[in-house]
Structure formats: structure tokens, C-alpha cells
Design an enzyme around this catalytic site. Structure first.
Site, PDB file in Angstrom:
ATOM      1  N   ASP A  53      -5.664  -0.449  -1.665  1.00 43.28           N
ATOM      2  CA  ASP A  53      -6.557  -1.332  -2.474  1.00 43.28           C
ATOM      3  C   ASP A  53      -7.908  -1.675  -1.897  1.00 43.28           C
ATOM      4  O   ASP A  53      -7.954  -1.538  -0.703  1.00 43.28           O
ATOM      5  CB  ASP A  53      -5.831  -2.616  -2.891  1.00 43.28           C
ATOM      6  CG  ASP A  53      -5.609  -3.534  -1.564  1.00 43.28           C
ATOM      7  OD1 ASP A  53      -5.247  -3.075  -0.448  1.00 43.28           O
ATOM      8  OD2 ASP A  53      -6.182  -4.603  -1.840  1.00 43.28           O
ATOM      9  N   ASP A  96      -4.256   2.654  11.294  1.00 46.55           N
ATOM     10  CA  ASP A  96      -5.682   2.191  11.648  1.00 46.55           C
ATOM     11  C   ASP A  96      -5.739   1.747  13.288  1.00 46.55           C
ATOM     12  O   ASP A  96      -5.617   3.031  14.078  1.00 46.55           O
ATOM     13  CB  ASP A  96      -6.332   1.320  10.825  1.00 46.55           C
ATOM     14  CG  ASP A  96      -7.934   1.202  10.873  1.00 46.55           C
ATOM     15  OD1 ASP A  96      -8.443   2.081  11.383  1.00 46.55           O
ATOM     16  OD2 ASP A  96      -8.538   0.321  10.354  1.00 46.55           O
ATOM     17  N   GLU A 131       4.605   3.920   5.840  1.00 47.55           N
ATOM     18  CA  GLU A 131       3.197   3.126   5.948  1.00 47.55           C
ATOM     19  C   GLU A 131       2.275   3.961   5.290  1.00 47.55           C
ATOM     20  O   GLU A 131       1.957   5.053   4.958  1.00 47.55           O
ATOM     21  CB  GLU A 131       3.209   2.838   7.454  1.00 47.55           C
ATOM     22  CG  GLU A 131       2.031   2.319   7.792  1.00 47.55           C
ATOM     23  CD  GLU A 131       1.782   0.695   7.283  1.00 47.55           C
ATOM     24  OE1 GLU A 131       1.992   0.591   6.012  1.00 47.55           O
ATOM     25  OE2 GLU A 131       1.516   0.009   8.169  1.00 47.55           O
ATOM     26  N   GLY A 135       0.772  -1.299  -0.115  1.00 50.05           N
ATOM     27  CA  GLY A 135       0.080  -0.056  -0.168  1.00 50.05           C
ATOM     28  C   GLY A 135       0.610   1.184  -0.125  1.00 50.05           C
ATOM     29  O   GLY A 135       0.232   2.259  -0.447  1.00 50.05           O
ATOM     30  N   PHE A 156     -13.174   3.704   4.431  1.00 53.03           N
ATOM     31  CA  PHE A 156     -12.461   3.061   3.825  1.00 53.03           C
ATOM     32  C   PHE A 156     -12.103   3.679   2.463  1.00 53.03           C
ATOM     33  O   PHE A 156     -12.651   3.984   1.733  1.00 53.03           O
ATOM     34  CB  PHE A 156     -13.266   1.676   3.242  1.00 53.03           C
ATOM     35  CG  PHE A 156     -12.051   0.677   3.033  1.00 53.03           C
ATOM     36  CD1 PHE A 156     -11.384  -0.023   4.080  1.00 53.03           C
ATOM     37  CD2 PHE A 156     -11.788   0.420   1.595  1.00 53.03           C
ATOM     38  CE1 PHE A 156     -10.476  -1.106   3.646  1.00 53.03           C
ATOM     39  CE2 PHE A 156     -10.926  -0.522   1.253  1.00 53.03           C
ATOM     40  CZ  PHE A 156     -10.052  -1.195   2.277  1.00 53.03           C
ATOM     41  N   ARG A 205      -5.365   0.639  -6.598  1.00 59.30           N
ATOM     42  CA  ARG A 205      -4.152   1.123  -6.348  1.00 59.30           C
ATOM     43  C   ARG A 205      -3.690   1.893  -7.305  1.00 59.30           C
ATOM     44  O   ARG A 205      -2.879   2.884  -6.742  1.00 59.30           O
ATOM     45  CB  ARG A 205      -3.049  -0.065  -6.234  1.00 59.30           C
ATOM     46  CG  ARG A 205      -3.294  -1.052  -5.098  1.00 59.30           C
ATOM     47  CD  ARG A 205      -2.051  -2.063  -4.936  1.00 59.30           C
ATOM     48  NE  ARG A 205      -2.440  -3.125  -4.279  1.00 59.30           N
ATOM     49  CZ  ARG A 205      -2.693  -3.330  -2.943  1.00 59.30           C
ATOM     50  NH1 ARG A 205      -2.271  -2.247  -2.230  1.00 59.30           N
ATOM     51  NH2 ARG A 205      -2.688  -4.368  -2.488  1.00 59.30           N
ATOM     52  N   LYS A 218      -5.585   7.088  10.694  1.00 57.34           N
ATOM     53  CA  LYS A 218      -6.928   7.132  10.590  1.00 57.34           C
ATOM     54  C   LYS A 218      -7.365   6.812  12.132  1.00 57.34           C
ATOM     55  O   LYS A 218      -6.675   5.844  12.775  1.00 57.34           O
ATOM     56  CB  LYS A 218      -7.411   5.827   9.969  1.00 57.34           C
ATOM     57  CG  LYS A 218      -9.020   5.917   9.514  1.00 57.34           C
ATOM     58  CD  LYS A 218      -9.417   5.103   8.214  1.00 57.34           C
ATOM     59  CE  LYS A 218      -9.473   3.763   8.479  1.00 57.34           C
ATOM     60  NZ  LYS A 218      -9.738   3.010   7.531  1.00 57.34           N
TER      61      LYS A 218
HETATM   62  P1  5GP Z   1      -3.777  -1.784  11.723  1.00 58.87           P
HETATM   63  O1  5GP Z   1      -3.117  -2.693  12.009  1.00 58.87           O
HETATM   64  O2  5GP Z   1      -3.207  -0.379  11.987  1.00 58.87           O
HETATM   65  O3  5GP Z   1      -5.399  -1.815  12.030  1.00 58.87           O
HETATM   66  O4  5GP Z   1      -3.955  -1.803  10.015  1.00 58.87           O
HETATM   67  C1  5GP Z   1      -3.203  -1.037   9.096  1.00 58.87           C
HETATM   68  C2  5GP Z   1      -3.465  -1.493   7.782  1.00 58.87           C
HETATM   69  O5  5GP Z   1      -4.737  -1.824   7.437  1.00 58.87           O
HETATM   70  C3  5GP Z   1      -2.799  -0.622   6.750  1.00 58.87           C
HETATM   71  O6  5GP Z   1      -1.499  -0.855   6.571  1.00 58.87           O
HETATM   72  C4  5GP Z   1      -3.675  -1.106   5.478  1.00 58.87           C
HETATM   73  O7  5GP Z   1      -3.065  -2.109   4.823  1.00 58.87           O
HETATM   74  C5  5GP Z   1      -4.959  -1.617   6.173  1.00 58.87           C
HETATM   75  N1  5GP Z   1      -6.061  -0.637   5.989  1.00 58.87           N
HETATM   76  C6  5GP Z   1      -6.581   0.127   7.161  1.00 58.87           C
HETATM   77  N2  5GP Z   1      -7.536   1.042   6.876  1.00 58.87           N
HETATM   78  C7  5GP Z   1      -7.538   0.984   5.449  1.00 58.87           C
HETATM   79  C8  5GP Z   1      -8.294   1.569   4.490  1.00 58.87           C
HETATM   80  O8  5GP Z   1      -9.173   2.509   4.750  1.00 58.87           O
HETATM   81  N3  5GP Z   1      -8.087   1.152   3.105  1.00 58.87           N
HETATM   82  C9  5GP Z   1      -7.088   0.284   2.809  1.00 58.87           C
HETATM   83  N4  5GP Z   1      -6.977   0.201   1.536  1.00 58.87           N
HETATM   84  N5  5GP Z   1      -6.522  -0.439   3.686  1.00 58.87           N
HETATM   85  C10 5GP Z   1      -6.847  -0.052   4.983  1.00 58.87           C
END
Ligand code: 5GP
Length: 172
Positions: A156, A100, A96, A41, A149, A162, A128
Site C-alpha cells: 500500500d 527493506d 513477508e 502487505g 517505493f 493493495r 530491497k
Molecule cells: P524494514 O524494517 O525492512 O525497513 O521495513 C519493511 C517494511 O516496510 C515492509 O514490511 C513494508 O511494510 C514497508 N516497506 C518497505 N519498503 C516498502 C515499499 O517500497 N512499499 C511499501 N508499500 N512498503 C514498504
């Protein structure tokens, strides 16, 4: 049918990435900096960010497996592809796509610290906030959103979108 609602346009992204790169260049002036891009990503973000940096940098890549629904907050992340570079005595900046819950990043930072770098910091394209479960914070952030999202500019949905130049909110 899905709706793609622009959150950041190509022009807005360019300005924000340039500003971020200016701050990073000034913070790491005389350091050995390695950018570690988290696949897939962050790949578009990395390629723009590095071209705006005015300091010498090296790059490497890491790919992690998703934790799915497991709330694994620390320990060794599941690594699909590891970094090749020796990180000892280097300053590491993780590039990164999105922070999230923060669980992936927290585990990744712990893992990279175990490789003996001088420092590990994080540069995130999107911060986020809504679902954060750790107190990890990115040191550099391009843009902050509450939730939703997002796709495009490397992000993606089922490997699609992407290649979009804008970052968009995907609504089903
Ligand atoms: P975390 O461990 O912080 O919950 O996960 C982060 C990962 O989840 C990011 O690196 C990404 O790959 C995926 N992710 C989280 N939110 C989104 C989003 O809104 N869109 C996309 N495409 N991927 C997300």
C-alpha cells in the site's frame, strides 16, 4: 498526480511465485510447516504462494507496528496482533512483503525463535537492497530491486493500491 510504473506484471508474479513454491515444497517435504503471514502487505502473496505448495501447511498471521524512524534493530517488535498457534516443534516460514532495512524482519525472527520452533526461515516477495541495515537475508526471494517505493499486489501507500494485480513503482 502519481505515476504507477509496473515493476512486475501479474503474469511475471505468477511464474515467480510458482517457482518459489516448488523450491519450498521440495525443501520441506516431510516437515510440519507453518506459514506466518505478516499483515497486511503479504496477504496476497501468501494466498498465491500457499495454493502453489504441494506439501501440507498450516497458516497463521502476525501484525506488527511500524518502527517509524526509530532504528530498533532487535528485541521484541511492537505486536498489534500475535500468532495464535503453538509453534513449538514446528518449522516456521515467515511470509513477508518487503525486506527493506531488515530491522522489522530481524526483530520478528528473534521474537518467533523465542516461541520454541524447530526452525525459522523467511520468504520475502521483494528484497530491497539499497537501505539494508542488518545482515539478515531472506531464505526465499521472489524478486530483488535496488530501491524505489512499491505498491500493488498487497503493498500500500496510505492503505491504497493493495488491490492492484501488478507490483508498481509509485512516483510522485
Ligand atoms: P524494514 O524494517 O525492512 O525497513 O521495513 C519493511 C517494511 O516496510 C515492509 O514490511 C513494508 O511494510 C514497508 N516497506 C518497505 N519498503 C516498502 C515499499 O517500497 N512499499 C511499501 N508499500 N512498503 C514498504
Amino acid at each position: 498526480m502519481v505515476d504507477l510504473i509496473p515493476v512486475l506484471t501479474e503474469d511475471q508474479i505468477r511464474d515467480k511465485v510458482a517457482l518459489l513454491a516448488k523450491n519450498i515444497s521440495s525443501d520441506y517435504q516431510s516437515d510440519n510447516l507453518v506459514l506466518i503471514c505478516v499483515l497486511k502487505g503479504a496477504v496476497v502473496f501468501l494466498s498465491d504462494l500457499m495454493r502453489h505448495l504441494t506439501i501440507p501447511v498450516e497458516i497463521d498471521f502476525i501484525e506488527l507496528s511500524s518502527y517509524g524512524n526509530n532504528d530498533v534493530s532487535s528485541g521484541t517488535p511492537l505486536i498489534r496482533k500475535d500468532v495464535h498457534m503453538d509453534l513449538r516443534d514446528k518449522h516456521v516460514l515467515v511470509v513477508e512483503d518487503i525486506v527493506d532495512t531488515g530491522l522489522t524482519l530481524a526483530a520478528l525472527v528473534d521474537y518467533l525463535k523465542s516461541k520454541g520452533p524447530k526452525s525459522v526461515r523467511v520468504c520475502a516477495m521483494i528484497d530491497k537492497l539499497e537501505r539494508r541495515k542488518t545482515d539478515i537475508r531472506a531464505d526465499y526471494v521472489c524478486h530483488t530491486v535496488n530501491g524505489g517505493f512499491l505498491v500493488g499486489y498487497g503493498l500500500d501507500y496510505a492503505e491504497k493500491y493493495r488491490n492492484l494485480p501488478d507490483i508498481c513503482h509509485l512516483k510522485k
